[in-house]
Scaffold this active site. Structure first.
Site, PDB file in Angstrom:
ATOM      1  N   ARG A 241     -63.615  14.581  26.399  1.00  8.26           N
ATOM      2  CA  ARG A 241     -63.340  13.707  27.548  1.00  8.26           C
ATOM      3  C   ARG A 241     -63.739  14.453  28.813  1.00  8.26           C
ATOM      4  NH1 ARG A 241     -63.218  10.296  24.278  1.00  8.26           N
ATOM      5  NH2 ARG A 241     -61.561   8.789  23.814  1.00  8.26           N
ATOM      6  N   GLU A 270     -66.478   8.323  34.400  1.00  9.93           N
ATOM      7  CA  GLU A 270     -67.438   7.448  33.728  1.00  9.93           C
ATOM      8  C   GLU A 270     -67.019   5.984  33.796  1.00  9.93           C
ATOM      9  OE1 GLU A 270     -67.036   9.510  29.803  1.00  9.93           O
ATOM     10  OE2 GLU A 270     -66.592   7.504  29.039  1.00  9.93           O
ATOM     11  N   HIS A 288     -71.691   8.642  26.682  1.00  8.66           N
ATOM     12  CA  HIS A 288     -70.549   8.498  25.758  1.00  8.66           C
ATOM     13  C   HIS A 288     -70.952   7.751  24.474  1.00  8.66           C
ATOM     14  CE1 HIS A 288     -65.876   8.414  25.675  1.00  8.66           C
ATOM     15  NE2 HIS A 288     -66.372   8.559  24.457  1.00  8.66           N
TER      16      HIS A 288
END
Ligand code: 8YV
Length: 332
Positions: A241, A270, A288
């Protein structure tokens, strides 16, 4: 009169052939197009709902569930669940589930791909070639860091970390790891990984892979002080993360030669990516996608669907979803 069926909210369109199974048990409120929800919109969707199937984009905490008196279960289509405020949901009696195991190997594959692309400067080399700058072959152009014979540090040695360690064995890397708790000796030897303290991990790693969950305790564990302990020739890869890394500190280290390169699949804000990162030559940036293979994404959705059906007391596993996160901690 027949009992009314539970109502569930499907926060985005996800593999229609799999999510159709929900219709066998529930009235399903579908979302026809992919959307980003501000908190008030999430709150609105949860209002008259018994359960929800959501992804990491849906942030759900006390504010979003304030008017959701019926809500009993949230199935997250992800192994990480930092998008969900677990204490708030647990206190409200909402059972949360996630999707472990099914994404381990795909995510570990991707971690390795990102490591290789970063160490061997693959995307930088491709950009350079596409820009038409290759006029003659040079002996010392785009030299990168070796994987074989190097030391891989893994921070967070859960299922995905162990998958990375197993892959590293095939590349003749020495594997060190640091984790909240040390693994049993047989797991360490199966992964050929040695436990070290955090400071030693930082100092020894030629490549450092972040695979730990994001919590209040892991927020910015890779900060300026941690980066200063790393070798200036090292690479850093983050498939966990964004919030685990202090991005301005990372940018500073990369821009001033205190760290050779970084491969990032996740970002603090993000889908927004800091322009300073975009401007750096020595970073590989992906949006991601570590678990993004068709088979794995389908398996994640299938598991989340099963979890939701069971969490709402339906289907063969009624009341016993296979991947509960907060079962047993419920206050009501
Ligand atoms: C997912 C992930 O792509 O599972 C996780 O925690 O980060 C990724 O596998 C994403 O979270 C989908 O919601």
């Amino acid at each position: 009169m027949a009992e009314p069926r539970p109502r569930v909210w499907l926060a985005r369109p996800l593999f229609e052939d799999i999510t159709a199974r929900l219709d066998g048990h529930f009235d399903v409120v579908r979302t026809p197009v992919e959307d980003r929800y501000p908190p008030a919109a999430v709150a609105g969707h949860l209002r008259e709902i018994d359960g929800a199937l959501v992804t990491l984009s849906e942030k759900i905490g006390a504010e979003e569930i304030a008017g959701a008196a019926r809500l009993r279960a949230i199935a997250n289509v992800a192994v990480g669940y930092d998008n969900l405020d677990l204490p708030a949901l647990t206190a409200a009696g909402v059972l949360v589930t996630n999707t472990p195991d099914v994404l381990t190997e795909t995510t570990a594959d991707f971690g390795f791909a990102l490591l290789m692309a970063t160490a061997r400067r693959i995307t930088e080399a491709e950009r350079w070639l596409r820009e038409g700058r290759w006029d003659r072959w040079s002996f010392d152009r785009l030299l990168g860091a070796d994987l074989h014979g190097s030391t891989l540090g893994i921070l967070g040695m859960g299922r995905i970390g162990q998958g990375i360690a197993r892959r590293a064995g095939g590349f003749d890397m020495r594997v060190l790891y640091h984790n909240r708790s040390r693994l049993p000796a047989e797991t360490e030897s199966a992964c050929k990984a040695r436990y070290v303290g955090f400071a030693e991990l930082l100092a020894q790693a030629d490549h450092l892979m972040l695979v730990l969950p994001y919590t209040a305790q892991t927020h910015h564990v890779i900060d300026a002080a941690a980066l200063a302990k790393m070798k200036p020739t090292a690479t850093l890869v983050n498939i966990a993360r964004g919030g685990i890394v202090d991005e301005p500190a990372l940018i500073d280290a990369l821009a001033h030669g205190r760290l050779a390169a970084a491969g990032l699949d996740v970002y603090e804000g993000e889908p927004a990516v800091r322009p300073e990162l975009l401007a750096l030559r020595n970073v590989v940036l992906t949006p991601h996608i570590a678990s993004a293979s068709p088979a794995t994404r389908r398996a994640m959705v299938a598991l989340a669907v099963d979890n939701l059906i069971a969490a709402l007391g339906c289907g063969p596993d009624a009341g016993r979803p296979s991947a509960p996160v907060n079962a047993g901690k419920m206050k009501r």
